[in-house]
Design an enzyme around this catalytic site. Structure first.
Site: not given
Ligand SMILES: NC(=O)c1ccc[n+]([C@@H]2O[C@H](COP(=O)([O-])OP(=O)(O)OC[C@H]3O[C@@H](n4cnc5c(N)ncnc54)[C@H](OP(=O)(O)O)[C@@H]3O)[C@@H](O)[C@H]2O)c1
Length: 236
Positions: A13, A16, A81, A146-147, A179
């Protein structure tokens, strides 16, 4: 500068959000970085190589790791991630969204860790870091699957920590809080603000907060740190 010289790090991931922050941090500190995502690369750097792969598809993951093995002598660090989120009451969560979360967030972490460990075993060294979530502990309404997946990645790391310790591969989880990313945009801001307000440290996470713990788990000095989960913001 230079904390990760001569280090190969894989980040899923990476195109982004949090994955991109971690990938760019590794690059800034001298690593060779491999990013996996469904879409095309968004990072321009001579030390960055991108593989388009759906981590929830075993064939994609195996092909990506075959490509990685061709270009790099080993892998030192993996950050699991990549994740997807559909926040919806269990009674109306579409089955295909539930399945997508299990495939990407849980099975994807399993597939990537397993392929990485096969390579790490040969060099008798590795650091596997799962990105978890506060959702695993706070169990918010609307986030049943998700949880559960995020609780699952903690368990995966803990069991793999036992299995991989024989070849000096540590497995740990970083549970992050909210975040600003595309994922967060999907959620009602009032819901997130209310959660954040009740944390012991009532603020959103920063990239620096996240990279600090990633650095700790990823350090060669953390050889006696495995099967641990660190939550940001005072969650326990
Ligand atoms: N943001 C928050 O507030 C938050 C809070 C708690 C935990 N998290 C965790 O932090 C991590 C990152 O989240 P984020 O907020 O950065 O999410 P995001 O902005 O939605 O980015 C997700 C990334 O994961 C990639 N991805 C999704 N599905 C995929 C798949 N099947 N195969 C390969 N790549 C895949 C996406 O790739 P594409 O661009 O190619 O789709 C993207 O690069 C996650 O594990 C999330 O659960 C986030």
């Amino acid at each position: 500068m230079g904390r990760y010289l001569d280090t190969v790090a894989v980040v899923t991931g990476a195109r982004r959000g949090v994955g991109r922050i971690i990938a760019e941090h590794f690059l800034k500190e001298g690593a060779l970085v491999v990013g996996l995502a469904r879409g095309v690369s968004t990072i321009e750097d001579p030390r960055y190589r991108h593989f388009q792969a759906d981590v929830g598809k075993i064939k994609d993951v195996q092909e990506a790791f075959a490509g990685i093995a061709k270009h790099f002598p080993t892998i030192h660090i993996v950050v699991n991630n990549a994740a997807v989120l559909t926040s919806q009451y269990s009674l109306i969560l579409p089955a295909e969204r539930a399945q997508a979360m299990v495939e990407t967030n849980l099975l994807g972490t399993f597939y990537v860790s397993r392929e990485a460990a096969k390579i790490m075993r040969k060099s008798n060294y590795g650091r596997i870091i799962n990105i978890g979530s506060m959702a695993a502990r706070l169990e918010p309404v609307g986030d049943s699957i998700y949880a559960a997946c995020k609780a699952g990645v903690i368990t995966l790391a803990n069991v793999m920590a036992r299995e991989f310790s024989a070849f000096n591969v540590t497995c740990n989880t970083l549970g992050i809080t909210a975040i600003e990313t595309d994922m967060l945009q999907q959620l009602p801001r009032e819901k997130i603000d209310a959660i954040i307000k009740n944390l012991p440290i009532s603020r959103y996470a920063t990239g620096e907060d996240i990279c600090h713990v990633v650095d700790f788990f990823a350090s060669p000095k953390s050889s006696y740190i495995t099967a641990q989960t660190v939550f940001l913001g005072g969650i326990h």
